[in-house]
Scaffold this active site. Structure first.
Site, PDB file in Angstrom:
ATOM      1  NE  ARG A 234     -23.947  14.904  17.271  1.00  0.00           N
ATOM      2  CZ  ARG A 234     -24.177  15.691  16.219  1.00  0.00           C
ATOM      3  NH1 ARG A 234     -23.287  15.748  15.237  1.00  0.00           N
ATOM      4  NH2 ARG A 234     -25.281  16.401  16.138  1.00  0.00           N
ATOM      5  CG  ASP A 258     -15.908  17.853  10.119  1.00  0.00           C
ATOM      6  OD1 ASP A 258     -14.910  18.607  10.044  1.00  0.00           O
ATOM      7  OD2 ASP A 258     -17.079  18.277  10.131  1.00  0.00           O
ATOM      8  CD  GLU A 263     -15.342  19.095  17.487  1.00  0.00           C
ATOM      9  OE1 GLU A 263     -15.222  19.851  16.511  1.00  0.00           O
ATOM     10  OE2 GLU A 263     -16.306  18.341  17.641  1.00  0.00           O
ATOM     11  CG  HIS A 295     -17.797  20.130  14.268  1.00  0.00           C
ATOM     12  ND1 HIS A 295     -18.347  20.196  15.522  1.00  0.00           N
ATOM     13  CD2 HIS A 295     -18.764  19.596  13.473  1.00  0.00           C
ATOM     14  CE1 HIS A 295     -19.589  19.724  15.486  1.00  0.00           C
ATOM     15  NE2 HIS A 295     -19.855  19.358  14.254  1.00  0.00           N
TER      16      HIS A 295
END
Length: 329
Positions: A234, A258, A263, A295
């Site tokens: 997260r 990622d 985001e 992601h």
């Protein structure tokens, strides 16, 4: 048995089409999110399927109740975007997909480590320009390196098993230690020890009020010089400003992410994330020792097959008037 599949991507359609002939639902695919502005689109359906960015708050739930939509099938593990307690008061059931991407995410974390360690992006850029100089490409072996793993749930354990195969020394931290991790010869330590002794630190824990910004200026200050940080969990676990400071001071030698704090705002123009200036993200992306992926840790054929199958089975349970204790909330 009409189901509205919201936040649907082309690959979702492909995977649902490949499996739905076993179930026979009437599926309608909608690219938009389910939220207060779009909930009227749910009116024709008996149930809806949603993903992580759909917002199922009280306003949406009231509308779903009015439209006699009685089930919400999440295509993900997390459910923080759904007001579960309020849904229960309206007798709207909710299901999820608790197990689907442990191996995929663990392997993606390893991919980030190896790509950063062996400087693959820089090497590739040189090679396509017919430049094969090795200067600046020096890496290190994972064997005997100390890797700190924060979070030893299913993804963390899958990650540890891969590290054990490399011969790494693994230090672990979790508020609920797992006996399987101990029995495999890995050591649980406190966070300060993990920060101080690890060459690589990888996060595999949920975002909670206690874990938010756990990697901050103080935590980075305890770490080894040239530490590698990996986050496939997260974004809010990282304090982005602290990361930038650590990269500028060279305390952080490598960073692989990622998912990151901003985001949702950048990719989806979402209100459900922290307000972080665009130039903060732009600054993070300028460092050549930073690798950012989109992601995609979960994004494998096997994972999407599992997501689709579990979602359809959950809908089958609902339409049969049954409850699956493993997947229903």
């Amino acid at each position: 048995m009409k189901v509205g599949v919201f936040s649907c991507k082309p690959y979702d359609k492909d995977f649902f089409a490949a499996q739905n002939h076993h179930f026979g639902f009437e599926l309608e695919f909608l690219e938009c999110k389910l939220c207060p502005e779009t909930v009227a689109l749910a009116k024709p359906f008996d149930a809806v399927s949603v993903f992580v960015d759909d917002l199922i708050d009280k306003q949406v739930l009231d509308a779903l109740k009015q439209y006699e939509v009685s089930h919400i099938a999440l295509r993900c593990r997390g459910f923080s975007n759904v007001d579960i307690a309020y849904a229960k008061t309206l007798d709207i059931s909710v299901s999820r997909v608790p197990y689907y991407s442990h191996t995929a995410v663990a392997e993606h974390a390893i991919t980030l480590i190896l790509a950063l360690d062996r400087k693959l992006l820089r090497s590739y850029s040189r090679a396509i320009d017919n430049h094969y100089e090795l200067e600046g490409l020096l890496g290190f072996n994972l064997k005997n390196r100390t890797v700190g793993v924060i979070g030893t749930g299913e993804i963390g354990k899958a990650f540890i098993r891969i590290l054990n195969g490399f011969g790494s020394r693994v230090l672990c931290y979790d508020i609920a230690p797992d006996n399987q991790v101990d029995e495999a010869g890995n050591a649980y330590v406190d966070l300060d020890t993990l920060y101080k002794e690890s060459d690589i630190i990888s996060l595999h824990c949920p975002l909670t009020p206690d874990s938010e910004h756990m990697i901050d200026h103080n935590a980075i200050g305890l770490m080894k010089p040239n530490v590698m940080l990996i986050n496939t969990s997260r974004g809010g676990l990282f304090n982005t400003q602290a990361l930038i400071a650590g990269l500028k001071s060279k305390k952080i030698g490598y960073l692989g992410v990622d998912i990151y704090e901003m985001e949702s705002e950048i990719l989806e123009d979402s209100d459900g994330c922290e307000s972080i200036p665009y130039d903060t993200y732009d600054r993070l992306a300028t460092f050549e020792n930073v690798l950012i992926t989109s992601h995609q840790g979960f994004f494998t054929q096997e994972s999407l097959e599992k997501v689709t199958e579990t979602t359809l089975v959950n809908l089958q349970y609902f339409f049969a008037g049954k409850v699956c204790n493993e997947t229903y909330l």
